[in-house]
Design a protein around this motif. Structure first.
Motif, PDB file in Angstrom:
ATOM      1  N   VAL A 198      27.792 -36.129 -17.297  1.00 54.06           N
ATOM      2  CA  VAL A 198      26.362 -36.262 -17.552  1.00 54.06           C
ATOM      3  C   VAL A 198      26.221 -36.391 -19.064  1.00 54.06           C
ATOM      4  CG1 VAL A 198      24.118 -35.152 -17.379  1.00 54.06           C
ATOM      5  CG2 VAL A 198      25.797 -34.842 -15.572  1.00 54.06           C
ATOM      6  N   ILE A 225      24.361 -40.226 -15.412  1.00 58.12           N
ATOM      7  CA  ILE A 225      25.631 -39.761 -14.856  1.00 58.12           C
ATOM      8  C   ILE A 225      26.526 -40.978 -14.824  1.00 58.12           C
ATOM      9  CG2 ILE A 225      26.775 -38.717 -12.881  1.00 58.12           C
ATOM     10  CD1 ILE A 225      24.101 -37.501 -12.082  1.00 58.12           C
ATOM     11  N   ARG A 226      27.612 -40.939 -15.568  1.00 63.51           N
ATOM     12  CA  ARG A 226      28.466 -42.120 -15.699  1.00 63.51           C
ATOM     13  C   ARG A 226      29.926 -41.722 -15.816  1.00 63.51           C
ATOM     14  NH1 ARG A 226      26.309 -43.853 -21.565  1.00 63.51           N
ATOM     15  NH2 ARG A 226      27.191 -42.150 -22.763  1.00 63.51           N
ATOM     16  N   PRO A 271      22.129 -42.178 -12.093  1.00 64.06           N
ATOM     17  CA  PRO A 271      23.550 -42.503 -11.945  1.00 64.06           C
ATOM     18  C   PRO A 271      23.817 -43.957 -12.312  1.00 64.06           C
ATOM     19  CG  PRO A 271      22.520 -42.397  -9.804  1.00 64.06           C
ATOM     20  CD  PRO A 271      21.480 -41.983 -10.803  1.00 64.06           C
ATOM     21  N   SER A 272      25.001 -44.215 -12.839  1.00 70.64           N
ATOM     22  CA  SER A 272      25.404 -45.593 -13.118  1.00 70.64           C
ATOM     23  C   SER A 272      25.714 -46.289 -11.791  1.00 70.64           C
ATOM     24  CB  SER A 272      26.622 -45.613 -14.035  1.00 70.64           C
ATOM     25  OG  SER A 272      27.742 -45.079 -13.358  1.00 70.64           O
ATOM     26  N   VAL A 320      28.873 -44.771 -10.123  1.00 72.40           N
ATOM     27  CA  VAL A 320      28.641 -43.405  -9.642  1.00 72.40           C
ATOM     28  C   VAL A 320      27.705 -43.420  -8.448  1.00 72.40           C
ATOM     29  CG1 VAL A 320      27.703 -41.150 -10.277  1.00 72.40           C
ATOM     30  CG2 VAL A 320      29.137 -42.387 -11.874  1.00 72.40           C
ATOM     31  N   SER A 321      26.714 -44.307  -8.441  1.00 71.26           N
ATOM     32  CA  SER A 321      25.818 -44.377  -7.283  1.00 71.26           C
ATOM     33  C   SER A 321      26.573 -44.834  -6.035  1.00 71.26           C
ATOM     34  CB  SER A 321      24.638 -45.297  -7.564  1.00 71.26           C
ATOM     35  OG  SER A 321      25.081 -46.606  -7.795  1.00 71.26           O
ATOM     36  N   LEU A 323      20.567 -34.785 -10.516  1.00 69.69           N
ATOM     37  CA  LEU A 323      19.703 -35.826  -9.958  1.00 69.69           C
ATOM     38  C   LEU A 323      18.280 -35.299  -9.772  1.00 69.69           C
ATOM     39  CD1 LEU A 323      22.126 -37.427  -7.348  1.00 69.69           C
ATOM     40  CD2 LEU A 323      21.327 -38.438  -9.488  1.00 69.69           C
ATOM     41  N   LEU A 365      28.160 -41.776  -4.692  1.00 73.74           N
ATOM     42  CA  LEU A 365      27.199 -40.890  -4.044  1.00 73.74           C
ATOM     43  C   LEU A 365      26.701 -41.456  -2.719  1.00 73.74           C
ATOM     44  CD1 LEU A 365      25.156 -39.867  -7.196  1.00 73.74           C
ATOM     45  CD2 LEU A 365      26.985 -38.601  -6.084  1.00 73.74           C
ATOM     46  N   VAL A 386      33.733 -38.048 -14.526  1.00 67.07           N
ATOM     47  CA  VAL A 386      32.333 -38.232 -14.160  1.00 67.07           C
ATOM     48  C   VAL A 386      31.551 -37.225 -14.992  1.00 67.07           C
ATOM     49  CG1 VAL A 386      30.660 -38.241 -12.298  1.00 67.07           C
ATOM     50  CG2 VAL A 386      33.009 -38.914 -11.840  1.00 67.07           C
ATOM     51  N   THR A 401      25.948 -32.230  -9.186  1.00 64.45           N
ATOM     52  CA  THR A 401      25.419 -33.596  -9.194  1.00 64.45           C
ATOM     53  C   THR A 401      24.003 -33.630  -8.639  1.00 64.45           C
ATOM     54  OG1 THR A 401      27.672 -34.403  -8.858  1.00 64.45           O
ATOM     55  CG2 THR A 401      25.881 -35.954  -8.457  1.00 64.45           C
TER      56      THR A 401
END
Length: 143
Positions: A22, A5-6, A69-70, A73-74, A63, A77, A20, A59
């Motif tokens: 996938v 996910i980036r 996640p990149s 993105v992390s 996961l 989250l 964002v 999302t």
């Protein structure tokens, strides 16, 4: 095959907007993707709700399937859920210590006219019969 996910860059030059997405890790950053989860606009202020829109149900589903996640993105989250609400910010007031009077505007300049051409009857060179390529040459002082 690893799924990530980036962010994928969109928008124009110097006005970035990120989707964002996938995607397979082998795909290019702005290339093919599997599914779009939301968007991120870094130009908006941090307290604006439209800065980050993310479908959390999709999302969490990705996961659970093992998508990684990149870093950026992390961070999205890991942010607390209350961060999506607008936060009160303190703004600095501009310093008024220099002068109470406004700065004067520069005087208006008349508009510059384009150079007149030979069709108008104006001459570009001050000499009557001398063109730029046939200017008279100075005698060499070494003779």
């Amino acid at each position: 095959m690893s799924v990530v996910i980036r962010l994928a860059r969109a928008g124009t030059k110097k006005r970035p907007v990120y989707h964002v997405v996938v995607a397979d890790s082998r795909f290019p950053r702005d290339g093919r993707f599997i599914e779009r989860l939301g968007h991120f606009n870094p130009l908006l202020p941090k307290d604006n709700e439209a800065r980050l829109k993310l479908d959390m149900d999709k999302t969490k589903a990705w996961l659970a399937k093992g998508a990684q996640p990149s870093d950026r993105v992390s961070r999205f989250l890991d942010a607390p859920a209350s961060s999506s609400a607008p936060r009160a910010t303190t703004r600095k007031r501009p310093c008024r210590a220099r002068s109470a009077r406004p700065t004067p505007k520069p005087p208006l300049q008349p508009p510059r006219l384009p150079p007149r051409s030979k069709r108008n009857g104006a001459r570009r060179w001050p000499h009557r019969f001398v063109s730029p390529g046939s200017a008279p040459r100075m005698a060499c002082a070494a003779r």
